[in-house]
Design a protein around this motif. Structure first.
Motif, PDB file in Angstrom:
ATOM      1  N   LYS A 135       0.759  -1.211   0.010  1.00  0.00           N
ATOM      2  CA  LYS A 135      -0.038  -0.065   0.069  1.00  0.00           C
ATOM      3  C   LYS A 135       0.616   1.266  -0.009  1.00  0.00           C
ATOM      4  O   LYS A 135       0.587   2.211  -0.578  1.00  0.00           O
ATOM      5  CB  LYS A 135      -0.869  -0.104   1.419  1.00  0.00           C
ATOM      6  CG  LYS A 135      -1.932   1.145   1.287  1.00  0.00           C
ATOM      7  CD  LYS A 135      -2.840   0.956   2.531  1.00  0.00           C
ATOM      8  CE  LYS A 135      -4.004   2.048   2.518  1.00  0.00           C
ATOM      9  NZ  LYS A 135      -4.652   1.759   3.682  1.00  0.00           N
ATOM     10  N   LYS A 136       2.006   1.139   0.720  1.00  0.00           N
ATOM     11  CA  LYS A 136       3.077   2.234   0.856  1.00  0.00           C
ATOM     12  C   LYS A 136       4.147   2.237  -0.287  1.00  0.00           C
ATOM     13  O   LYS A 136       4.638   3.329  -0.360  1.00  0.00           O
ATOM     14  CB  LYS A 136       3.644   2.302   2.146  1.00  0.00           C
ATOM     15  CG  LYS A 136       2.588   2.380   3.413  1.00  0.00           C
ATOM     16  CD  LYS A 136       3.150   2.553   4.598  1.00  0.00           C
ATOM     17  CE  LYS A 136       2.387   2.460   5.823  1.00  0.00           C
ATOM     18  NZ  LYS A 136       2.954   2.216   7.162  1.00  0.00           N
ATOM     19  N   CYS A 153       3.889  -0.704  -8.021  1.00  0.00           N
ATOM     20  CA  CYS A 153       3.335  -0.079  -6.897  1.00  0.00           C
ATOM     21  C   CYS A 153       3.450   1.532  -7.255  1.00  0.00           C
ATOM     22  O   CYS A 153       4.591   2.160  -7.568  1.00  0.00           O
ATOM     23  CB  CYS A 153       3.873  -0.376  -5.620  1.00  0.00           C
ATOM     24  SG  CYS A 153       3.968  -2.166  -5.205  1.00  0.00           S
ATOM     25  N   LYS A 206      -0.651   4.292  -3.795  1.00  0.00           N
ATOM     26  CA  LYS A 206      -1.523   3.175  -3.181  1.00  0.00           C
ATOM     27  C   LYS A 206      -2.369   2.545  -4.289  1.00  0.00           C
ATOM     28  O   LYS A 206      -3.399   1.996  -3.822  1.00  0.00           O
ATOM     29  CB  LYS A 206      -2.371   4.017  -2.357  1.00  0.00           C
ATOM     30  CG  LYS A 206      -2.097   4.858  -1.219  1.00  0.00           C
ATOM     31  CD  LYS A 206      -2.924   5.494  -0.389  1.00  0.00           C
ATOM     32  CE  LYS A 206      -2.352   6.084   0.858  1.00  0.00           C
ATOM     33  NZ  LYS A 206      -3.369   6.758   1.798  1.00  0.00           N
ATOM     34  N   LYS A 233      -7.196   2.812  -2.333  1.00  0.00           N
ATOM     35  CA  LYS A 233      -7.827   4.284  -2.184  1.00  0.00           C
ATOM     36  C   LYS A 233      -9.341   3.997  -2.131  1.00  0.00           C
ATOM     37  O   LYS A 233      -9.950   4.619  -1.170  1.00  0.00           O
ATOM     38  CB  LYS A 233      -7.450   5.262  -3.133  1.00  0.00           C
ATOM     39  CG  LYS A 233      -5.884   5.900  -2.776  1.00  0.00           C
ATOM     40  CD  LYS A 233      -5.540   7.044  -3.709  1.00  0.00           C
ATOM     41  CE  LYS A 233      -5.685   6.743  -5.301  1.00  0.00           C
ATOM     42  NZ  LYS A 233      -5.421   8.002  -5.939  1.00  0.00           N
TER      43      LYS A 233
END
Length: 360
Positions: free
Chosen positions: A295-296, A306, A309, A329
């Motif tokens: 996610k980060k 990636c 998000k 998100k």
């Protein structure tokens, strides 16, 4: 895992009904009326896909709920009367395979079968550069290795390269160990961990590590721990075992089984890839600490591109191309599978256009 997914579409129930055959958790009698705010998206998405003469299948979902899913075109373009593409049609998914190979490695790490910072010399003792390359570098495309598929002419000796080309044109598999045979002689592209470079060889080696650590074939491990776990009943790892066919210059050819080992040999449907997305982000496949990391993350991490998000991956097997994404998100999954070469239909572009319709 019990499915709690409703197939949602608006403008016309027939739009999805025509493309939906019975499958685990997804059958035509489950089509329900959607909330009104999706009506405009469904209409615009369908119009766009028809306008560009798309051939394949598309699925868009929010969380556990499918917003839009439909097949377009026919499964065999050479046979106009062949079965239409549906949301359950099986396509070559190409490099989307890497998401699952990475997850298998992370599962083994969670069971203390390996450490991500282990050097790969333990698995490939004759490979001198293995002293400098870790499993983590393979996962994140930072090994410095030459790509045995996209740069095959550099990776293999000329006579071997030509023999592999002949196999590809004849749609014949190759011995997967041919990559290991010439691994030590292939030139390094860069110093390990010095830069990012997308390389199929990284995931070919990871598949071999999975076999070494489990004592069973990569395919058996993946069927039990990924496909069965996610109830992906329309997916397989069998060479050329698809419902759909694709062509370029009037002929079909794909990456030979063996060369695509662990990096591009998954065959799947948009429904099954949606099941995969849900299992993954809910922490049913890998530890939630890695979900938080994804996610980060930015760049290439654990089998995904990636950023912002969102995690995504595209795939290309010459006459098929694919795309799968998930946004942390808003919980939006966009999955596009096409039985046409990328020069004719680019699934990444298709997904981008669909995303812009709702500004997702």
């Amino acid at each position: 895992m019990k499915e709690k997914v409703g197939i949602i579409i608006i403008a016309s129930a027939l739009l999805l009904l025509s493309s939906c055959k019975s499958t685990d958790g997804f059958s035509s009698d489950q089509i329900i009326t959607s909330k009104r705010h999706y009506a405009d998206f469904c209409q615009k998405a369908d119009s766009y896909l028809n306008e560009v003469d798309f051939s394949g299948a598309v699925l868009v979902a929010k969380g556990d709920t499918i917003i839009f899913a439909k097949g377009y075109g026919v499964s065999d373009p050479k046979v106009p009367e062949s079965a239409p593409n549906t949301i359950n049609t099986i396509f070559e998914a190409g490099s989307i395979t890497k998401q699952m190979t990475a997850a298998a490695i992370l599962k083994l790490e969670a069971k203390h079968k390996l450490e991500l910072d282990d050097k790969i010399i333990d698995y490939f003792p004759n490979f001198q550069a293995g002293n400098d390359i870790s499993i983590r570098m393979l996962l994140n495309m930072r090994s410095g290795l030459t790509d045995h598929i996209n740069s095959a002419a550099e990776f293999f000796p000329l006579e071997i390269y030509r023999a592999l080309e002949a196999n590809q044109k004849a749609c014949q598999p190759v011995d997967k160990n041919v990559v290991l045979t010439y691994l030590s002689n292939a030139p390094m592209l860069a110093k390990p961990d010095s830069t990012y470079f997308y390389c199929n060889t990284n995931y070919y080696l990871l598949a071999n590590i999975i076999e070494a650590k489990t004592g069973i074939s990569y395919y058996d491990y993946m069927k039990k721990n990924i496909l069965k776990k996610c109830r992906m009943k329309n997916s397989n790892f069998d060479f050329q075992h698809t419902d759909a066919k694709g062509y370029t210059a009037g002929r079909y050819y794909s990456i030979p089984a063996g060369l695509s080992f662990g990096c591009g040999d998954l065959n799947s449907s948009v429904v099954d890839l949606f099941k995969w997305n849900r299992c993954l982000v809910k922490g049913k496949i890998i530890s939630k600490k890695y979900i938080r990391a994804l996610k980060k993350a930015k760049g290439y991490n654990y089998g995904f591109n990636c950023g912002n998000k969102m995690i995504f991956h595209a795939g290309n097997t010459n006459v098929f191309n694919s795309y799968n994404s998930y946004s942390f998100k808003n919980g939006i999954s966009i999955i596009v599978l096409a039985n046409r070469p990328m020069s004719q239909t680019n699934t990444t572009v298709i997904a981008g256009k669909l995303r812009k319709i709702e500004n997702w």
